[in-house]
Enzyme design. Structure first.
Site, PDB file in Angstrom:
ATOM      1  CB  ALA A   1      48.972 -27.455  48.249  1.00  0.00           C
TER       2      ALA A   1
ATOM      3  N   GLY B   1      40.646 -13.878  39.543  1.00  0.00           N
ATOM      4  CA  GLY B   1      40.600 -15.052  40.399  1.00  0.00           C
ATOM      5  C   GLY B   1      39.634 -14.788  41.533  1.00  0.00           C
TER       6      GLY B   1
ATOM      7  CB  THR C   1      45.348 -24.986  49.699  1.00  0.00           C
ATOM      8  OG1 THR C   1      44.785 -23.804  50.253  1.00  0.00           O
ATOM      9  CG2 THR C   1      46.051 -24.647  48.400  1.00  0.00           C
TER      10      THR C   1
ATOM     11  CE  LYS D   1      38.840 -23.367  43.822  1.00  0.00           C
ATOM     12  NZ  LYS D   1      39.546 -23.708  45.038  1.00  0.00           N
TER      13      LYS D   1
ATOM     14  CB  CYS E   1      46.214 -24.203  53.542  1.00  0.00           C
ATOM     15  SG  CYS E   1      44.464 -23.800  53.607  1.00  0.00           S
TER      16      CYS E   1
ATOM     17  CB  THR F   1      39.667 -20.640  47.239  1.00  0.00           C
ATOM     18  OG1 THR F   1      38.491 -21.288  46.818  1.00  0.00           O
ATOM     19  CG2 THR F   1      40.294 -19.943  46.056  1.00  0.00           C
TER      20      THR F   1
ATOM     21  CB  SER G   1      41.461 -21.411  52.890  1.00  0.00           C
ATOM     22  OG  SER G   1      40.063 -21.330  52.795  1.00  0.00           O
TER      23      SER G   1
END
Length: 178
Positions: free
Chosen positions: A162, A51, A168, A39, A165, A7, A130
């Site tokens: 994104a 969140g 993500t 989320k 990671c 996340t 994360s």
């Protein structure tokens, strides 16, 4: 059983608006279990953003508890966050939950953790999960070097996270108030 992770949640305040966004990825070990999880949510008649990151069931439990605290304290974000953190820290069942929450209204953004922390950022951004540190770094750069809106900063920061990671993805959901 493997740990469910994956996340990135970020909140940004700029120009009397607050945007909060999250990616959609849920990962178990090295397997993507879901790509379009939601989320980030609005509560309290759309005046508060929440969140969550961490173990899914734990995060939903905390989300529901926080929503109850917000109702109990008439929308007082700080009081609800502190009371949830106290319960979370002292309750034997809640103490084992592995998740974090970001909560925000137009005036205040807070991170709530299971160790009893309620942290308000000094700057206009805060992130968890994360990819949170990647998104946070990107948001700080956008805040310092651009005139982008809060929403645009959240979107750009999540895209950067994104791309770095592995937990993500680019399935971004953003909510905004203000």
């Amino acid at each position: 059983m493997e740990l469910i992770r994956g996340t990135t949640i970020i909140a940004v305040r700029r120009d009397n608006k607050v945007a909060m966004g999250g990616d959609g990825q849920v990962t178990m070990g090295n397997t993507i279990m879901k790509g379009k999880a939601r989320k980030v949510r609005k509560i309290f008649e759309g005046k508060i953003l929440v969140g969550f990151a961490g173990a899914t069931a734990d995060a939903f439990t905390l989300f529901e508890r926080f929503e109850g605290k917000i109702q109990e304290y008439g929308g007082d974000l700080t009081r609800a966050a502190v009371e949830l953190a106290k319960d979370w820290r002292t309750d034997r069942v809640l103490r084992r939950l592995e998740a974090m929450l970001l909560v925000a209204n137009i005036k205040t953004m807070l991170l709530i953790s299971g160790t009893g922390d309620v942290v308000e950022p000094e700057e206009g951004a805060i992130a968890i999960g994360s990819g949170g540190s990647f998104a946070y770094a990107a948001a700080k750069a956008y805040l310092d070097a651009s005139d982008f809106s809060a929403r645009d900063i959240v979107q750009g920061s999540l895209k950067i996270a994104a791309s770095i990671c592995i937990y993500t993805n680019s399935e971004i959901i953003i909510e905004e108030i203000g």
